[in-house]
Scaffold this motif. Structure first.
Motif, short mmCIF file in Angstrom:
data_model
loop_
_atom_site.label_atom_id
_atom_site.label_comp_id
_atom_site.label_asym_id
_atom_site.label_seq_id
_atom_site.Cartn_x
_atom_site.Cartn_y
_atom_site.Cartn_z
N ALA A 194 33.86 -33.40 5.47
CA ALA A 194 32.38 -33.22 4.97
C ALA A 194 31.50 -32.95 6.06
O ALA A 194 30.43 -32.13 5.60
N ALA A 195 31.86 -33.41 7.09
CA ALA A 195 30.67 -33.08 8.33
C ALA A 195 30.65 -31.54 8.61
O ALA A 195 29.70 -30.87 8.65
N THR A 196 31.83 -31.00 8.67
CA THR A 196 31.92 -29.70 8.97
C THR A 196 31.57 -28.72 7.88
O THR A 196 30.83 -27.75 8.09
N VAL A 197 31.69 -29.29 6.67
CA VAL A 197 31.06 -28.30 5.66
C VAL A 197 29.73 -28.35 5.59
O VAL A 197 28.83 -27.17 5.32
N SER A 198 28.96 -29.36 5.78
CA SER A 198 27.62 -29.73 5.97
C SER A 198 27.14 -28.72 6.77
O SER A 198 26.13 -27.90 6.61
N ARG A 199 27.53 -28.84 8.17
CA ARG A 199 27.03 -28.06 9.28
C ARG A 199 27.25 -26.44 9.07
O ARG A 199 26.27 -25.84 9.28
N SER A 200 28.23 -26.02 8.55
CA SER A 200 28.41 -24.67 8.18
C SER A 200 27.48 -24.32 7.08
O SER A 200 26.91 -22.96 7.54
N SER A 201 27.43 -24.88 6.27
CA SER A 201 26.32 -24.50 5.15
C SER A 201 24.79 -24.47 5.39
O SER A 201 24.15 -23.66 5.36
N ILE A 202 24.59 -25.45 6.40
CA ILE A 202 23.16 -25.54 7.17
C ILE A 202 22.88 -24.18 8.12
O ILE A 202 21.90 -23.60 8.06
N SER A 203 23.91 -23.88 8.92
CA SER A 203 24.01 -22.81 9.63
C SER A 203 23.74 -21.63 8.71
O SER A 203 22.79 -20.57 9.12
N GLY A 204 24.63 -21.39 7.89
CA GLY A 204 24.17 -20.29 6.78
C GLY A 204 22.76 -19.92 6.22
O GLY A 204 22.24 -19.04 6.38
N ILE A 205 22.24 -21.10 5.81
CA ILE A 205 20.87 -21.03 5.41
C ILE A 205 19.91 -20.94 6.48
O ILE A 205 18.89 -20.14 6.18
N LEU A 206 19.95 -21.32 7.70
CA LEU A 206 19.30 -20.94 8.92
C LEU A 206 19.28 -19.35 9.06
O LEU A 206 18.06 -18.81 9.32
N VAL A 207 20.37 -18.69 9.06
CA VAL A 207 20.51 -17.61 9.48
C VAL A 207 19.82 -16.58 8.28
O VAL A 207 18.95 -15.80 8.56
N THR A 208 20.17 -17.07 7.05
CA THR A 208 19.32 -16.50 5.87
C THR A 208 18.03 -16.64 5.97
O THR A 208 17.27 -15.53 5.80
N ILE A 260 15.03 -23.27 -2.55
CA ILE A 260 15.90 -23.35 -3.58
C ILE A 260 17.47 -23.07 -2.93
O ILE A 260 18.38 -23.75 -3.33
N ASP A 261 17.43 -22.18 -1.97
CA ASP A 261 18.84 -21.87 -1.43
C ASP A 261 19.37 -22.86 -0.43
O ASP A 261 20.39 -23.18 -0.76
N ILE A 262 18.22 -23.87 0.02
CA ILE A 262 18.83 -25.06 0.90
C ILE A 262 19.25 -25.98 -0.17
O ILE A 262 20.51 -26.43 -0.18
N ALA A 263 18.63 -26.37 -1.31
CA ALA A 263 19.08 -27.28 -2.36
C ALA A 263 20.73 -26.78 -2.84
O ALA A 263 21.33 -27.47 -3.22
N VAL A 264 20.56 -25.35 -3.07
CA VAL A 264 21.62 -24.94 -4.02
C VAL A 264 22.85 -24.92 -3.18
O VAL A 264 23.99 -25.25 -3.35
N GLN A 265 22.71 -24.34 -1.90
CA GLN A 265 24.05 -24.09 -0.92
C GLN A 265 24.57 -25.49 -0.44
O GLN A 265 25.78 -25.44 -0.22
N LEU A 266 23.43 -26.37 -0.20
CA LEU A 266 24.26 -27.83 0.31
C LEU A 266 25.08 -28.23 -0.55
O LEU A 266 26.06 -28.78 -0.26
N ASN A 267 24.51 -28.23 -1.81
CA ASN A 267 25.37 -28.76 -2.97
C ASN A 267 26.74 -27.94 -3.50
O ASN A 267 27.89 -28.53 -3.44
N VAL A 268 26.47 -26.69 -3.23
CA VAL A 268 27.66 -25.69 -3.72
C VAL A 268 28.64 -25.86 -2.59
O VAL A 268 29.81 -26.18 -2.82
N TRP A 269 28.26 -25.68 -1.43
CA TRP A 269 29.46 -25.95 -0.24
C TRP A 269 29.92 -27.21 -0.29
O TRP A 269 31.27 -27.41 0.06
N ARG A 270 29.16 -28.41 -0.43
CA ARG A 270 29.78 -29.56 -0.37
C ARG A 270 30.79 -30.00 -1.38
O ARG A 270 31.91 -30.60 -1.20
N VAL A 271 30.50 -29.54 -2.66
CA VAL A 271 31.41 -29.76 -4.14
C VAL A 271 32.59 -28.90 -3.88
O VAL A 271 33.82 -29.43 -3.82
N ILE A 272 32.49 -27.40 -3.43
CA ILE A 272 33.53 -26.62 -3.30
C ILE A 272 34.46 -27.18 -2.17
O ILE A 272 35.63 -27.06 -2.31
N GLY A 273 33.74 -27.34 -0.89
CA GLY A 273 34.69 -27.70 0.23
C GLY A 273 35.42 -29.17 0.06
O GLY A 273 36.34 -29.29 0.32
N ILE A 274 34.54 -30.37 -0.86
CA ILE A 274 35.35 -31.36 -0.81
C ILE A 274 36.29 -31.36 -1.92
O ILE A 274 37.70 -31.73 -1.82
#
Length: 411
Positions: A227-241, A63-77
């Protein structure tokens, strides 16, 4: 110095500042998701469900993956905070979201400050009340002293890394049954919807959903071109969590599988660390809990304040003042009650699990229907929408089926 050299130096400093803000956003999201409440929930639920708790961990990560990828993408874009987007879509919606997040955040911050006090008590032997006050003062200092404030991102990174390293050591010492945990990850012996919702709420819901994304806006790496930077950053945060969640679960599982009884302990997480490594384990728990608490106080207070002001430089001083006031109020409430009642912390996690689908519905609505204006014409990836819709359905279902159970926790 020639003007071209000055411009080059300014660009270098700006890029370094942006990178620091992005790293801070990654670890702010991660450390916010693994605060004192998560440590307690993991110990309690692992003791209750054993290896079957692995399934709840998996669900929360997915759920975290699906939520954060979308939240970071929408807010970041979009380049706007969640409440701004909400008020644009439906006037007043952003403030309703802010109010709902504020309710859970106050309770969580009392728990964070209490956790800092317990952490310093376990690590250094000082009074939990004094330790809580020290935790609050250190967090306030980060927003008062300008030079220290510039180091907040680095501090959150160091605290997160330290938590992971120390918990890995405890997991190694506890020798968890890895095969049993792996089997229960996909074929659990027992499924508890209230446990899953509480865990999701405590690690994904509420202010945690937006902590990293809101901090990312301060880096300036926003808009379709980033968009690419936003995506990489959200994935990194998810991995750490995800790493921290799994490692802590395995550490406690190893203790529970050895026959140690954690159910009757006043602090099951501390007991697990002590069982695993003796007196030094208790000290390590204290350090981990303090790191989790301090970083969570910073993350909770910063994010809550970010829901009240626009992300523009001229409002930075106002946001810092609101952040400090938030910490002071939480600290005063902690000193008044002396601790954060366990049932209240569990309720805060479950309540955030109910708030999660509300805010996430807004995010997906923007991704689906407001791409031309709010997302500046950005073509939103279809796979993210599919992941988001699945996560949204699951989060609404969990909220619905556990609504009664949440209030039973308080009875």
């Amino acid at each position: 110095m020639p003007s071209s050299s000055q411009g080059s130096l300014k660009n270098t400093v700006a890029r370094a500042t942006n990178r620091s803000a992005l790293m801070g956003a990654i670890f702010l999201m991660a450390t916010s998701a693994i605060g004192p409440g998560f440590l307690t929930q993991t110990a309690v639920f692992t003791s209750k469900l054993g290896a079957a708790f692995a399934f709840a961990i998996l669900v929360s990560i997915l759920i975290d993956i699906a939520v954060q990828l979308n939240v970071w993408r929408v807010i970041g874009i979009a380049g706007q905070r969640a409440q701004e987007l909400g008020n644009t879509v439906l006037p007043g919606l952003g403030w309703v979201l802010s109010a709902l997040i504020g309710v859970g955040s106050i309770v969580f911050n009392i728990g964070n400050i209490a956790g800092g006090g317990l952490g310093l008590n376990a690590a250094l032997g000082i009074s939990p009340v004094l330790g809580g006050a020290i935790t609050a003062l250190l967090a306030i200092a980060g927003f008062v002293v300008k030079k220290l404030g510039n180091l907040l991102d680095k501090l959150v990174v160091v605290l997160g890394a330290l938590m992971i390293v120390l918990t890995v050591y405890i997991a190694f010492r506890s020798s968890p049954p890895l095969a049993e945990a792996a089997i229960n990850t996909i074929a659990p012996e027992k499924i508890d919807l209230v446990v899953i919702t509480t865990l999701v709420g405590g690690t994904v819901g509420g202010y945690i959903t937006y902590a990293g994304a809101h901090r990312m806006l301060d880096s300036g790496e926003t808009g379709p071109e980033h968009a690419a930077t936003v995506s990489r950053s959200s994935i990194s945060g998810i991995l750490v969590t995800g790493v921290m969640r799994v490692v802590l679960f395995l550490a406690v599982l190893g203790v529970a599988a050895s026959g140690a009884r954690l159910e009757g302990e006043s602090n099951p997480a501390a007991a697990a660390f002590s069982y695993a490594a003796g007196p030094i384990g208790l000290r390590i728990f204290g350090v981990v809990l303090f790191c989790a608490a301090l970083s969570s106080v910073i993350g909770c207070s910063y994010t809550s304040a970010s829901f009240l002001v626009p992300p523009r430089a001229e409002f930075l001083t106002r946001q810092n003042i609101i952040t400090i006031v938030f910490i002071i109020v939480s600290g005063a409430l902690f000193l008044t009650v002396g601790t954060a009642p366990a049932k209240l912390l569990v309720f805060a996690g479950a309540f955030n699990g109910l708030v999660l689908p509300l805010g996430f519905t807004l995010i997906l609505y923007i991704a689906l229907f407001r791409g031309k204006d709010l997302l500046h014409g950005y073509r939103y990836p279809k796979y993210l929408i599919v992941l988001g819709v699945v996560a949204l359905v699951v989060s609404w279902a969990l909220a619905w089926f556990s609504f009664k159970g949440v209030f039973e926790l308080l009875s």
